[in-house]
Design an enzyme around this catalytic site. Structure first.
Site, PDB file in Angstrom:
ATOM      1  N   GLY A  38     -18.647   4.784  -3.274  1.00  0.00           N
ATOM      2  CA  GLY A  38     -19.596   5.878  -3.091  1.00  0.00           C
ATOM      3  C   GLY A  38     -20.805   5.855  -4.011  1.00  0.00           C
TER       4      GLY A  38
ATOM      5  N   PRO B 129     -16.483  -2.282   0.471  1.00  0.00           N
ATOM      6  CG  PRO B 129     -16.522  -1.932   2.799  1.00  0.00           C
ATOM      7  CD  PRO B 129     -15.582  -2.143   1.644  1.00  0.00           C
ATOM      8  CG  LEU B 130     -18.282   2.419   2.383  1.00  0.00           C
ATOM      9  CD1 LEU B 130     -17.395   3.521   2.947  1.00  0.00           C
ATOM     10  CD2 LEU B 130     -19.716   2.601   2.849  1.00  0.00           C
TER      11      LEU B 130
ATOM     12  CE1 TYR C 185      -3.429  -2.520  -0.214  1.00  0.00           C
ATOM     13  CE2 TYR C 185      -3.946  -2.169   2.091  1.00  0.00           C
ATOM     14  CZ  TYR C 185      -4.209  -2.799   0.884  1.00  0.00           C
ATOM     15  OH  TYR C 185      -5.244  -3.692   0.786  1.00  0.00           O
TER      16      TYR C 185
END
Length: 325
Positions: A235, A231-232, A61
């Protein structure tokens, strides 16, 4: 709600996880700046304020800077590390000259990756280490040697995988002395193959579903914690402009907004609550550094507790874009 698998394995962790992929600056070799550090501090403070006590890292990352910036925070705040469950991942290697990007589950790479992560995080141990994506050249006995060494040296408490099928997990597990405790998968209201695989048994529609058969059931039977990345849904249902999205996405976003108004909560909490309503005890990973979006997830667990079967199915069917078979 019932005790989730990680808690059954002895980890005192929150239902939500802060995903750290967006911290540390850009995906380059630029040094960490004071702005990067402040961004991480604010994101972590927001997460802690709503009860999040678990962090999800990976050695890749922002090319290691995500771990490094949290290491700086841990150094500045003695005792904070011990209040958190910290997991990281390894196994993905970037392109190097003429050598292509690849996966690497060799003992040497796993051990070296963990040692490098510990150095960046300025900690003595990881609570959990995950293998990031399946390596076709994986030799389970070699992975077992790496895990055994890291466990014996106190550098990793437990192990898991990411993006693996039930058969891949079983193949690896037969060489390990300890149970794998996590499988991290893409699961969301916009990525529904994990549900559609089950409802399309004996249906022609099942031929277009890309999800390993029986994986959800296997992880539940084996008490393997399912963690959801993405999971979002970037948006799509929580405020992003959807005018160019398919009609069923626009309808779902409107339904999420309606539910949030009626329940006096946020769209983020509805979307995450829908995931957490599933009996597998899914842990969503909130992959954002935006403080307001992190705070908007505060009510997710309560919404999962309150969500009826009818509300859950209303969201599922709307997001599918067509009726169940």
């Amino acid at each position: 709600m019932s005790v989730i698998p990680l808690q059954q394995h002895g980890f005192n962790t929150s239902r939500l996880i802060l995903g750290c992929m967006s911290f540390g600056g850009g995906w380059n070799s630029d040094p960490i700046t004071e702005d990067d550090l402040q961004k991480a501090e604010k994101g972590l403070d927001a997460a802690l304020s709503i009860g999040i006590t678990m962090l999800d890292h990976a050695n890749i990352y922002t090319r290691g800077k995500a771990e490094a910036v949290f290491g700086k925070i841990f150094k500045e705040k003695p005792g904070l590390r011990e209040q958190l469950v910290v997991q990281s991942k390894c196994g993905i290697r970037f392109q190097e000259g003429d050598i292509p990007g690849r996966y690497d589950f060799s003992k040497e790479h796993i051990v070296r990756s963990v040692e490098d992560s510990l150095q960046r995080l300025q900690t003595d141990y990881l609570d959990i280490l995950l293998l990031h994506r399946p390596d076709p050249l994986m030799e389970p006995d070699e992975v077992a040697e790496a895990f055994g060494k890291l466990k014996a040296e106190g550098k990793v408490r437990a192990f898991g995988v990411s993006n693996m099928s039930a058969s891949q997990i079983r193949f690896l597990q037969q060489s390990l002395s300890e149970k794998l405790v996590v499988n991290q998968l893409e699961m969301s209201l916009s990525h529904l193959h994990w549900l559609d695989q089950g409802v399309h048994v004996n249906q022609n529609a099942g031929t277009t579903v890309s999800f390993a058969e029986g994986l959800m059931e296997y992880c539940q039977m084996e008490r393997i914690q399912l963690q959801a990345w993405g999971p979002l849904s970037q948006g799509r249902f929580t405020g992003r402009a959807v005018e160019q999205e398919p009609e069923h996405v626009q309808r779902t976003a409107a339904l999420v907004e309606q539910m949030a108004r009626e329940k006096e909560t946020t769209p983020e909490s509805i979307v995450l609550g829908w995931l957490m309503r599933h009996p597998a005890g899914i842990q969503p990973i909130i992959g954002t550094a935006n403080v307001n979006r992190i705070l908007a997830c505060q009510d997710a667990e309560q919404q999962a507790k309150n969500m009826t079967r009818e509300e859950w199915y209303a969201l599922y069917v709307c997001a599918r874009g067509h009726h169940l078979p």
